[in-house]
Design a protein around this motif. Structure first.
Motif, PDB file in Angstrom:
ATOM      1  N   SER A 101      44.711  75.578  49.822  1.00  9.79           N
ATOM      2  CA  SER A 101      43.818  75.577  48.654  1.00  9.79           C
ATOM      3  C   SER A 101      44.039  76.831  47.812  1.00  9.79           C
ATOM      4  N   TYR A 102      44.190  77.967  48.498  1.00  9.21           N
ATOM      5  CA  TYR A 102      44.386  79.256  47.823  1.00  9.21           C
ATOM      6  C   TYR A 102      45.685  79.224  47.022  1.00  9.21           C
ATOM      7  N   ASN A 103      46.742  78.714  47.636  1.00 11.43           N
ATOM      8  CA  ASN A 103      48.033  78.643  46.945  1.00 11.43           C
ATOM      9  C   ASN A 103      47.997  77.695  45.754  1.00 11.43           C
ATOM     10  N   ASP A 104      47.309  76.551  45.931  1.00 10.08           N
ATOM     11  CA  ASP A 104      47.164  75.610  44.810  1.00 10.08           C
ATOM     12  C   ASP A 104      46.467  76.302  43.642  1.00 10.08           C
ATOM     13  N   MET A 105      45.389  77.012  43.975  1.00  7.43           N
ATOM     14  CA  MET A 105      44.602  77.672  42.942  1.00  7.43           C
ATOM     15  C   MET A 105      45.425  78.774  42.284  1.00  7.43           C
ATOM     16  N   PHE A 106      46.155  79.507  43.093  1.00 12.14           N
ATOM     17  CA  PHE A 106      47.025  80.576  42.582  1.00 12.14           C
ATOM     18  C   PHE A 106      48.002  80.004  41.544  1.00 12.14           C
ATOM     19  N   GLY A 107      48.616  78.870  41.886  1.00 17.31           N
ATOM     20  CA  GLY A 107      49.564  78.218  40.976  1.00 17.31           C
ATOM     21  C   GLY A 107      48.880  77.753  39.699  1.00 17.31           C
ATOM     22  N   ALA A 108      47.664  77.208  39.852  1.00 24.00           N
ATOM     23  CA  ALA A 108      46.920  76.737  38.673  1.00 24.00           C
ATOM     24  C   ALA A 108      46.585  77.914  37.751  1.00 24.00           C
ATOM     25  N   TYR A 109      46.241  79.049  38.355  1.00 19.55           N
ATOM     26  CA  TYR A 109      45.917  80.231  37.544  1.00 19.55           C
ATOM     27  C   TYR A 109      47.129  80.708  36.761  1.00 19.55           C
ATOM     28  N   GLU A 110      48.298  80.655  37.402  1.00 19.26           N
ATOM     29  CA  GLU A 110      49.508  81.066  36.682  1.00 19.26           C
ATOM     30  C   GLU A 110      49.724  80.169  35.461  1.00 19.26           C
ATOM     31  N   LYS A 111      49.454  78.863  35.654  1.00 20.17           N
ATOM     32  CA  LYS A 111      49.616  77.931  34.523  1.00 20.17           C
ATOM     33  C   LYS A 111      48.582  78.214  33.430  1.00 20.17           C
ATOM     34  N   ILE A 155      41.839  74.222  28.719  1.00 25.01           N
ATOM     35  CA  ILE A 155      43.055  74.520  29.497  1.00 25.01           C
ATOM     36  C   ILE A 155      42.681  74.695  30.971  1.00 25.01           C
ATOM     37  N   VAL A 156      41.611  75.456  31.192  1.00 29.24           N
ATOM     38  CA  VAL A 156      41.157  75.695  32.569  1.00 29.24           C
ATOM     39  C   VAL A 156      40.783  74.372  33.233  1.00 29.24           C
ATOM     40  N   ARG A 157      40.041  73.557  32.512  1.00 30.84           N
ATOM     41  CA  ARG A 157      39.596  72.254  33.015  1.00 30.84           C
ATOM     42  C   ARG A 157      40.797  71.391  33.431  1.00 30.84           C
ATOM     43  N   ALA A 181      43.947  69.066  37.654  1.00 32.90           N
ATOM     44  CA  ALA A 181      45.298  68.728  38.133  1.00 32.90           C
ATOM     45  C   ALA A 181      45.472  69.027  39.618  1.00 32.90           C
ATOM     46  N   ILE A 182      44.684  69.958  40.165  1.00 34.28           N
ATOM     47  CA  ILE A 182      44.780  70.220  41.604  1.00 34.28           C
ATOM     48  C   ILE A 182      43.601  69.616  42.367  1.00 34.28           C
ATOM     49  N   GLY A 183      42.946  68.649  41.725  1.00 39.50           N
ATOM     50  CA  GLY A 183      41.912  67.892  42.443  1.00 39.50           C
ATOM     51  C   GLY A 183      40.518  68.488  42.390  1.00 39.50           C
ATOM     52  N   GLY A 184      40.280  69.423  41.469  1.00 47.07           N
ATOM     53  CA  GLY A 184      38.936  70.001  41.354  1.00 47.07           C
ATOM     54  C   GLY A 184      37.948  69.001  40.770  1.00 47.07           C
ATOM     55  N   GLN A 185      36.688  69.065  41.235  1.00 48.37           N
ATOM     56  CA  GLN A 185      35.633  68.217  40.663  1.00 48.37           C
ATOM     57  C   GLN A 185      34.694  69.108  39.874  1.00 48.37           C
ATOM     58  N   GLU A 186      34.512  68.797  38.592  1.00 51.16           N
ATOM     59  CA  GLU A 186      33.634  69.639  37.772  1.00 51.16           C
ATOM     60  C   GLU A 186      32.181  69.240  37.939  1.00 51.16           C
ATOM     61  N   ILE A 187      31.333  70.233  38.174  1.00 46.87           N
ATOM     62  CA  ILE A 187      29.886  70.011  38.232  1.00 46.87           C
ATOM     63  C   ILE A 187      29.231  71.119  37.407  1.00 46.87           C
ATOM     64  N   LEU A 188      27.916  71.094  37.292  1.00 46.91           N
ATOM     65  CA  LEU A 188      27.243  72.199  36.603  1.00 46.91           C
ATOM     66  C   LEU A 188      25.915  72.482  37.293  1.00 46.91           C
ATOM     67  N   MET A 189      25.830  73.672  37.893  1.00 46.24           N
ATOM     68  CA  MET A 189      24.608  74.082  38.561  1.00 46.24           C
ATOM     69  C   MET A 189      23.790  74.972  37.623  1.00 46.24           C
ATOM     70  N   SER A 190      22.544  75.217  37.991  1.00 48.31           N
ATOM     71  CA  SER A 190      21.687  76.059  37.159  1.00 48.31           C
ATOM     72  C   SER A 190      22.123  77.518  37.237  1.00 48.31           C
ATOM     73  N   ALA A 191      21.954  78.235  36.125  1.00 52.76           N
ATOM     74  CA  ALA A 191      22.218  79.676  36.135  1.00 52.76           C
ATOM     75  C   ALA A 191      21.103  80.416  36.888  1.00 52.76           C
ATOM     76  N   VAL A 192      19.905  79.818  36.929  1.00 52.53           N
ATOM     77  CA  VAL A 192      18.776  80.441  37.626  1.00 52.53           C
ATOM     78  C   VAL A 192      18.818  80.047  39.094  1.00 52.53           C
ATOM     79  N   GLN A 193      18.799  81.038  39.969  1.00 48.10           N
ATOM     80  CA  GLN A 193      18.921  80.750  41.403  1.00 48.10           C
ATOM     81  C   GLN A 193      17.747  81.353  42.170  1.00 48.10           C
ATOM     82  N   PRO A 194      17.212  80.611  43.133  1.00 47.52           N
ATOM     83  CA  PRO A 194      16.100  81.160  43.921  1.00 47.52           C
ATOM     84  C   PRO A 194      16.572  82.279  44.860  1.00 47.52           C
ATOM     85  N   ALA A 195      15.735  83.286  45.011  1.00 47.59           N
ATOM     86  CA  ALA A 195      16.084  84.444  45.841  1.00 47.59           C
ATOM     87  C   ALA A 195      16.395  84.056  47.283  1.00 47.59           C
ATOM     88  N   GLU A 196      15.728  82.992  47.775  1.00 56.79           N
ATOM     89  CA  GLU A 196      15.903  82.622  49.197  1.00 56.79           C
ATOM     90  C   GLU A 196      17.376  82.450  49.555  1.00 56.79           C
TER      91      GLU A 196
END
Ligand SMILES: [Zn+2]
Length: 575
Positions: free
Chosen positions: A173-183, A56-58, A63-78
């Protein structure tokens, strides 16, 4: 799926450490499995529900133009050092070292990683606006993990980031996201409310929390009984009582033996608590964990101090402050436990609630054992290094927007949207070139949805004393077919037939073909909360089956064909 083949273990009793109905039910149904404090795995049924929510989230993000990617959960301290959050995030950041002694963390969120992508991959204004998201496992080393998936140390989250040319773009962008969250939350079947929220450790200029209403929720919400003001209690602005037009009276030091609390001194002097000043003493820490400074905060005696507003006023992270050791602070600043007031303090930061400025002739501690001042007035007798709204908007207080009385309620935070502005692009150097080749900072927003927490919130809002009542949209399966007597060939044959027909129609079906007593099967079906139950029993000799929605009390006797048709129609309407 045949229940006889499924790895499933339901429990009659609730585990001892679970108190929330949803936590108890997720454990009793075997949908989640505890591995360690605040760390859970998802068994087959639980994971199906998780995947439904993710989908549903996807769909709404796409629908509002988001691009799905997947980054690592492990992040360098820098990266976290670059943004300044290696310190600011505090002990909840789950830190680890590799074999070469290099610092890493398990990401609780990914602003740094996504800003870094922009920094290296985006150069021109032509590439913006853009929004990226991922659905991923996140980590937060909570002091007290509790309530199952509500406050876990590992959780599944959708985090999205928007990148715009300017503030105007960010607003869109904020308003688009707000609307998507309501859905999203409507589709998940949640009764929710978006409320104004604090930006917390994330930083930025505006934020809303999406809250699933629940008496057990950890978010406390203040809302107006008259207008649509709603905010988390930690972020809700307060309206100060109007300034007093009394004449200033002469300051007087009075003997108040043993009156260490506001209640005691007010009673001793025959004052209303509104005529007193409450003192709260703190010490703050620097990045090396050493005491940085002492802070004395003052609010009117009938008010409570709001720690979030206080740390925001001081410009420090929440974890860098705690109540002071009063003896040590006394030596350094002249404060006296139970008798501290804003006069007579030295070498500490004095924070005064804005309301006190207009109040006249108040009573406060005299920084002297068993003594208070009366008729103390701001400006004449004392001043603050910082004057800000640092109080809690309590029930019954006036709404900051319209003045009507405020009420409190509780909810589960299932999502939050933030306007970050240029906080991260500035600290990490993420620029784009405009038409004139001039470099500008990218303007950002970030947006989270707790996927695993949403699942538990759905259960919290949809259950009865028999078990879960899944909305069809996020149910692990749509239909359960219960065979009353597995020894009756006619029942088995009819059930298998319904099972095949429903599956062919794209319905997700469980077939309870276990050699169990009917009572056990019915109880399990209610506990698991599958939305539609078709029971094949004695009436099959007349070609009839029992059809029941989990959410309804009543069942009906339908022909096999009608039961199949009704199930298909209901699922397709609500999924
Ligand atoms: Zn109002």
């Amino acid at each position: 799926m045949r229940l006889s083949k499924m790895l499933i273990k339901t429990l009659r009793e609730a585990p001892n450490d679970a108190v929330l109905p949803s936590h108890i039910l997720l454990l009793r149904t075997g949908m989640i499995r505890r591995l360690a404090s605040g760390i859970y795995g998802y068994m087959h049924m639980g994971y199906r529900s998780i995947r439904k929510i993710e989908q549903i989230v996807r769909e709404e993000m796409d629908a509002i133009g988001g691009q799905e990617i997947l980054m690592s959960a492990v992040q360098p301290a820098e990266l976290w050092q670059e943004s300044g959050r290696w310190f600011d995030y505090g002990p909840e950041l789950w830190r680890l070292k590799d074999r070469k002694d290099a610092d890493f963390c398990l990401g609780p969120t990914h602003e740094e990683v996504f800003t870094d992508i922009m920094k290296t991959d985006v150069t021109s204004h032509k590439q913006l606006p853009m929004s990226l998201y991922q659905i991923q496992t996140k980590y937060r080393d909570e002091v007290r993990p509790r309530f199952g998936l509500m406050r876990g140390r590992e959780f599944i989250m959708k985090d999205a980031y928007s990148f715009d040319l300017d503030e105007e773009g960010l607003d869109k962008s904020y308003n688009d996201m707000f609307g998507a969250y309501e859905k999203v939350f409507t589709r998940c079947g949640l009764d929710f409310r978006p409320v104004e929220a604090d930006n917390g450790a994330i930083g930025g200029s505006g934020s809303h929390e999406f809250t699933a209403l629940s008496e057990y929720g950890e978010s406390e919400i203040a809302y107006c009984t008259s207008c649509d003001m709603a905010a988390t209690v930690e972020s809700a602005a307060c309206s100060d009582d109007p300034a007093s037009d009394e004449e200033m009276k002469e300051l007087e030091k009075v003997h108040t033996p043993g009156t260490k609390t506001i209640e005691a001194v007010a009673e001793y002097l025959g004052l209303d608590k509104k005529q007193t000043i409450k003192a709260l003493l703190f010490q703050t820490y620097d990045e090396q964990g050493q005491i940085d400074k002492y802070v004395a905060a003052f609010v009117r005696g009938d008010r409570d101090c709001n720690m979030i507003k206080l740390v925001n006023a001081l410009g420090i992270p929440e974890h860098a402050i705690e109540f002071a050791d009063e003896d040590k602070m006394g030596e350094a600043t002249g404060c006296v436990g139970g008798f501290t007031g804003p006069m007579g303090l030295h070498d500490c930061t004095i924070v005064v609630d804005s309301e006190l400025v207009g109040m006249k002739n108040l009573c406060a501690g005299a920084c002297d054992v068993d003594h208070h001042y009366i008729n103390m007035n701001y400006g004449r007798d004392y001043e603050g290094d910082i004057v800000a709204d640092i109080k809690i908007l309590a029930e019954g207080d006036r709404c900051p927007v319209c003045g009507a009385p405020v009420k409190h309620t509780r909810g589960i935070e299932v999502g939050q949207v933030f306007k970050l502005g240029t906080k991260y692009s500035d600290s990490m150097g993420a620029y784009y070139k405009d038409e004139n080749q001039k470099e500008n900072l990218i303007v950002m927003g970030c947006y989270g949805i707790g996927i695993s927490r949403t699942m538990q919130a759905v259960v919290e809002q949809h259950h009865d004393d028999k078990g879960i009542i899944w909305p069809i949209s996020v149910a692990p399966y749509h239909v359960i077919i219960t065979i009353v007597k597995i020894a009756e060939e006619e029942q088995v044959k009819a059930a298998e037939d319904i099972y095949e027909k429903l599956r062919k129609a794209g319905i997700e079906v469980l077939l309870d073909d276990r050699k169990e007593r009917p009572g056990v099967k019915f109880n399990d079906a209610d506990l698991l909360g599958i939305p539609i139950r078709i029971t094949v029993g004695r009436d099959i000799t007349d070609g009839k089956v029992e059809y029941k929605m989990r959410r309804d009390e009543e069942s009906s006797l339908l022909s096999v064909e009608d039961a199949i048709d009704t199930a298909i129609k209901t699922v397709n309407e609500e999924k």
